[in-house]
Design a protein around this motif. Sequence first.
Motif, PDB file in Angstrom:
ATOM      1  N   ASP A 280       0.508 -47.779 -45.704  1.00  0.00           N
ATOM      2  CA  ASP A 280       0.062 -48.940 -46.477  1.00  0.00           C
ATOM      3  C   ASP A 280       0.304 -48.734 -47.968  1.00  0.00           C
ATOM      4  O   ASP A 280       0.687 -49.662 -48.684  1.00  0.00           O
ATOM      5  N   TYR A 281       0.064 -47.532 -48.442  1.00  0.00           N
ATOM      6  CA  TYR A 281       0.330 -47.195 -49.844  1.00  0.00           C
ATOM      7  C   TYR A 281       1.817 -47.357 -50.148  1.00  0.00           C
ATOM      8  O   TYR A 281       2.201 -47.968 -51.155  1.00  0.00           O
ATOM      9  N   VAL A 282       2.656 -46.813 -49.276  1.00  0.00           N
ATOM     10  CA  VAL A 282       4.104 -46.889 -49.495  1.00  0.00           C
ATOM     11  C   VAL A 282       4.565 -48.343 -49.521  1.00  0.00           C
ATOM     12  O   VAL A 282       5.356 -48.755 -50.384  1.00  0.00           O
ATOM     13  N   LYS A 283       4.084 -49.143 -48.597  1.00  0.00           N
ATOM     14  CA  LYS A 283       4.456 -50.558 -48.559  1.00  0.00           C
ATOM     15  C   LYS A 283       4.061 -51.272 -49.853  1.00  0.00           C
ATOM     16  O   LYS A 283       4.889 -51.937 -50.507  1.00  0.00           O
ATOM     17  N   ASN A 284       2.801 -51.172 -50.205  1.00  0.00           N
ATOM     18  CA  ASN A 284       2.267 -51.930 -51.341  1.00  0.00           C
ATOM     19  C   ASN A 284       2.874 -51.490 -52.671  1.00  0.00           C
ATOM     20  O   ASN A 284       3.335 -52.320 -53.468  1.00  0.00           O
ATOM     21  N   ILE A 285       2.919 -50.186 -52.912  1.00  0.00           N
ATOM     22  CA  ILE A 285       3.378 -49.702 -54.215  1.00  0.00           C
ATOM     23  C   ILE A 285       4.888 -49.873 -54.361  1.00  0.00           C
ATOM     24  O   ILE A 285       5.392 -50.209 -55.437  1.00  0.00           O
ATOM     25  N   THR A 286       5.636 -49.665 -53.279  1.00  0.00           N
ATOM     26  CA  THR A 286       7.081 -49.909 -53.348  1.00  0.00           C
ATOM     27  C   THR A 286       7.363 -51.379 -53.660  1.00  0.00           C
ATOM     28  O   THR A 286       8.179 -51.697 -54.534  1.00  0.00           O
ATOM     29  N   ALA A 287       6.689 -52.277 -52.956  1.00  0.00           N
ATOM     30  CA  ALA A 287       6.894 -53.711 -53.195  1.00  0.00           C
ATOM     31  C   ALA A 287       6.476 -54.096 -54.612  1.00  0.00           C
ATOM     32  O   ALA A 287       7.129 -54.924 -55.265  1.00  0.00           O
ATOM     33  N   TYR A 288       5.383 -53.495 -55.092  1.00  0.00           N
ATOM     34  CA  TYR A 288       4.885 -53.797 -56.442  1.00  0.00           C
ATOM     35  C   TYR A 288       5.935 -53.450 -57.506  1.00  0.00           C
ATOM     36  O   TYR A 288       6.242 -54.267 -58.390  1.00  0.00           O
ATOM     37  N   TYR A 289       6.516 -52.265 -57.393  1.00  0.00           N
ATOM     38  CA  TYR A 289       7.529 -51.853 -58.380  1.00  0.00           C
ATOM     39  C   TYR A 289       8.863 -52.555 -58.153  1.00  0.00           C
ATOM     40  O   TYR A 289       9.598 -52.813 -59.107  1.00  0.00           O
ATOM     41  N   ARG A 290       9.174 -52.892 -56.893  1.00  0.00           N
ATOM     42  CA  ARG A 290      10.414 -53.629 -56.641  1.00  0.00           C
ATOM     43  C   ARG A 290      10.402 -54.980 -57.358  1.00  0.00           C
ATOM     44  O   ARG A 290      11.391 -55.368 -57.981  1.00  0.00           O
TER      45      ARG A 290
ATOM     46  N   ASP B  61      -9.910 -53.391 -48.908  1.00  0.00           N
ATOM     47  CA  ASP B  61      -9.825 -54.845 -48.837  1.00  0.00           C
ATOM     48  C   ASP B  61      -9.450 -55.225 -47.413  1.00  0.00           C
ATOM     49  O   ASP B  61      -8.318 -55.019 -46.979  1.00  0.00           O
ATOM     50  N   GLN B  62     -10.423 -55.776 -46.687  1.00  0.00           N
ATOM     51  CA  GLN B  62     -10.239 -56.059 -45.267  1.00  0.00           C
ATOM     52  C   GLN B  62      -9.047 -56.986 -45.011  1.00  0.00           C
ATOM     53  O   GLN B  62      -8.218 -56.735 -44.130  1.00  0.00           O
ATOM     54  N   VAL B  63      -8.933 -58.056 -45.777  1.00  0.00           N
ATOM     55  CA  VAL B  63      -7.871 -59.033 -45.570  1.00  0.00           C
ATOM     56  C   VAL B  63      -6.513 -58.430 -45.908  1.00  0.00           C
ATOM     57  O   VAL B  63      -5.541 -58.575 -45.161  1.00  0.00           O
ATOM     58  N   PHE B  64      -6.442 -57.727 -47.034  1.00  0.00           N
ATOM     59  CA  PHE B  64      -5.197 -57.100 -47.471  1.00  0.00           C
ATOM     60  C   PHE B  64      -4.752 -56.040 -46.467  1.00  0.00           C
ATOM     61  O   PHE B  64      -3.567 -55.934 -46.135  1.00  0.00           O
ATOM     62  N   ASP B  65      -5.704 -55.277 -45.962  1.00  0.00           N
ATOM     63  CA  ASP B  65      -5.392 -54.220 -45.003  1.00  0.00           C
ATOM     64  C   ASP B  65      -4.815 -54.807 -43.713  1.00  0.00           C
ATOM     65  O   ASP B  65      -3.876 -54.252 -43.133  1.00  0.00           O
ATOM     66  N   LYS B  66      -5.338 -55.938 -43.279  1.00  0.00           N
ATOM     67  CA  LYS B  66      -4.813 -56.575 -42.063  1.00  0.00           C
ATOM     68  C   LYS B  66      -3.383 -57.052 -42.265  1.00  0.00           C
ATOM     69  O   LYS B  66      -2.555 -56.972 -41.346  1.00  0.00           O
ATOM     70  N   LEU B  67      -3.073 -57.557 -43.470  1.00  0.00           N
ATOM     71  CA  LEU B  67      -1.703 -57.991 -43.756  1.00  0.00           C
ATOM     72  C   LEU B  67      -0.733 -56.821 -43.692  1.00  0.00           C
ATOM     73  O   LEU B  67       0.362 -56.932 -43.128  1.00  0.00           O
ATOM     74  N   LEU B  68      -1.148 -55.669 -44.260  1.00  0.00           N
ATOM     75  CA  LEU B  68      -0.265 -54.512 -44.278  1.00  0.00           C
ATOM     76  C   LEU B  68      -0.160 -53.830 -42.921  1.00  0.00           C
ATOM     77  O   LEU B  68       0.799 -53.102 -42.669  1.00  0.00           O
ATOM     78  N   ALA B  69      -1.141 -54.059 -42.057  1.00  0.00           N
ATOM     79  CA  ALA B  69      -1.093 -53.453 -40.720  1.00  0.00           C
ATOM     80  C   ALA B  69      -0.024 -54.106 -39.850  1.00  0.00           C
ATOM     81  O   ALA B  69       0.417 -53.526 -38.861  1.00  0.00           O
ATOM     82  N   LYS B  70       0.391 -55.324 -40.222  1.00  0.00           N
ATOM     83  CA  LYS B  70       1.427 -56.027 -39.482  1.00  0.00           C
ATOM     84  C   LYS B  70       2.780 -55.808 -40.165  1.00  0.00           C
ATOM     85  O   LYS B  70       2.836 -55.291 -41.278  1.00  0.00           O
ATOM     86  N   PRO B  71       3.874 -56.227 -39.526  1.00  0.00           N
ATOM     87  CA  PRO B  71       5.155 -56.216 -40.252  1.00  0.00           C
ATOM     88  C   PRO B  71       5.021 -57.032 -41.540  1.00  0.00           C
ATOM     89  O   PRO B  71       4.650 -58.202 -41.495  1.00  0.00           O
ATOM     90  N   SER B  72       5.305 -56.423 -42.675  1.00  0.00           N
ATOM     91  CA  SER B  72       4.967 -57.048 -43.950  1.00  0.00           C
ATOM     92  C   SER B  72       6.161 -57.251 -44.871  1.00  0.00           C
ATOM     93  O   SER B  72       5.991 -57.749 -45.989  1.00  0.00           O
TER      94      SER B  72
END
Length: 615
Positions: free
Chosen positions: A249-259, A387-398
């Motif tokens: 989840d960290y890799v997904k979010n932070i990579t997308a943030y900097y991209r 963040d429950q909602v954010f975590d559910k989004l990242l748990a799926k293909p994002s």
Amino acid sequence: MQIKSRPIELLSPAKDLNCGMEAINHGADAVYIGAPKFGARAAAGNSLEDIRELCDYAHLYGARIYVTLNTILKEEELEEAERMIWDLWHAGTDALIVQDMGITRLNLPPIPLHASTQTDNRTPEKVRFLQAAGFTQVVLARELSLNEIRRIAEATTVPLEVFVHGALCVSYSGQCYLSAALSGRSANRGECAQYCRLPYTMVDATGAEIVTHKHLLSLKDMNRSDQLEALLDAGVSSLKIEGRLKDVDYVKNITAYYRKKLDALLSRRPEYRRASAGRSTYTFEPVAEKSFNRGFTPFLLEGRTADITAFNTPKSLGEPVGTVKEIKGNSFTVAGLKQLNNGDGLVFFNRKGELEGFRVNRVEANRVFPLDMPQLAPKTPLYRNFDQVFDKLLAKPSAERRLSVKIEFLDNPFGFTLCMEDETGARIMLAEPFAKELARREQQDNIRTQLSKLGNTPFEASEVVVGLSENWFVPSSLLADMRRRGVEKLLEVRRARYPRETVKRVRPSEPIPFPERSLTYLGNVANGKARSFYQDHGVEQVDPAFELSPRKDVPLMFTKHCLRYSMGWCPTYQKNKSPYKEPYYLLYKDTCLRLQFDCKHCQMLVFEHTRLAGK
């Protein structure tokens, strides 16, 4: 005049294959991942099969895979390391990130070598030497300012890599021996016990307590997302996210943030271009504060300008969500703009200054009903570290990453022709014999629709051109078959066209001299080949690594973090004079550390100490 652009690389971490593939999906131009052995995160090794699969996937997008082999090696490990490097090369690895100079003396494939931040790269002289020694990329020390980075860039031509996000080592990387001395677990061997994150009591020479039970060597996490343009203008080519032990989840979010940040920058600065191909789309809006962080700092990029410490806790704070407004029974209201959700995790600092957390059971407007009501006080700052909602989004293909492709469908004397060309210029042509007959209905729309169905492939159709001399009947089954075979051929062409970098290793007749004539334990020389490397480059005295020959009464940590500065007693930057008698000590259980301040080099040195003076 055409501007010659410089490729800019967003470099993401991966603890395993899944993290690596998601880093690529979410926009990384390159990924660094641990080798099966000898990486600076011993708990993050990966199999050759997984590295091969990750390389195959990344190379479809022109993205690169760097493997970390950045520990110091003992004599008996060199042969195994050499075999493993050949295996990594055959698996498709694009470069090795290394610390031990003995590796340069092994029988190596033509694989590029990157100088790890563990090699303590903080001067133009050191980086110029590494470039002359054959390194194709150099990872700079985290502590450098923009001006220091600029001076290195002006003195060299080797691509420079800097960290832009994630956990901060309090010591210069490669120059910390605290864990090795106190526990036998060496940071230079990938086994750091993280003594820097422990709670210490600071006392003076008389034993008077200055600070009690605080994490005095713990720093905030780095976030340089607002300084990306300044870094590129200073000469940086690779922007690195820390986190080879972080979850996906960290890799997904932070990579997308900097991209997203980097793409916005590149769109208005044509002198910089992206280092890989494809466009990522996301099911979520990336927010850096929602991933693990101890609070953020740009560190020392613009000098010693703000607090860099996380004395209260080494745990994740998450994002600020507001303050406690009104407490009523088993609930309270929040003054803040962030929407809270059932199941969120909130934290706060209690009356003892300790981080305390609780789970949100129910939310009604701005009123929060915790699962167990904590002891809160009005105006207490609140943070959300789950963040429950954010975590559910990242748990799926994002995220999906697609290469744009132009498709042309034409007729020829004996049938039809399909041409496909992707955004990098990779092109294929496929001709299919077919008995043509005129159609009763218009065919163009169906042809475009069928050829655009690129589904679970790396491609998306940016344009479909239909050029038929007549309104020929074209069955959907034929279009589907030609599309499938066209995609397969285009993938083959992309793999064949992948520009894998290779190097020739030729020892110069007169090797460039190393910047120093003698190396102490700080040189981290643990084998004969590393010793020979330095001797061949003019080093006259080479001491063995601390791990081979532990020293007494030597600095175990060199850090730009200064506790005199944190307390307001810095003679350079501040006016206040300390009421306490030096030397100062840090105490934790049976551990005693002595502090020494080197104002000339603006750094603090940490020594092991067996007892307090006068005790």
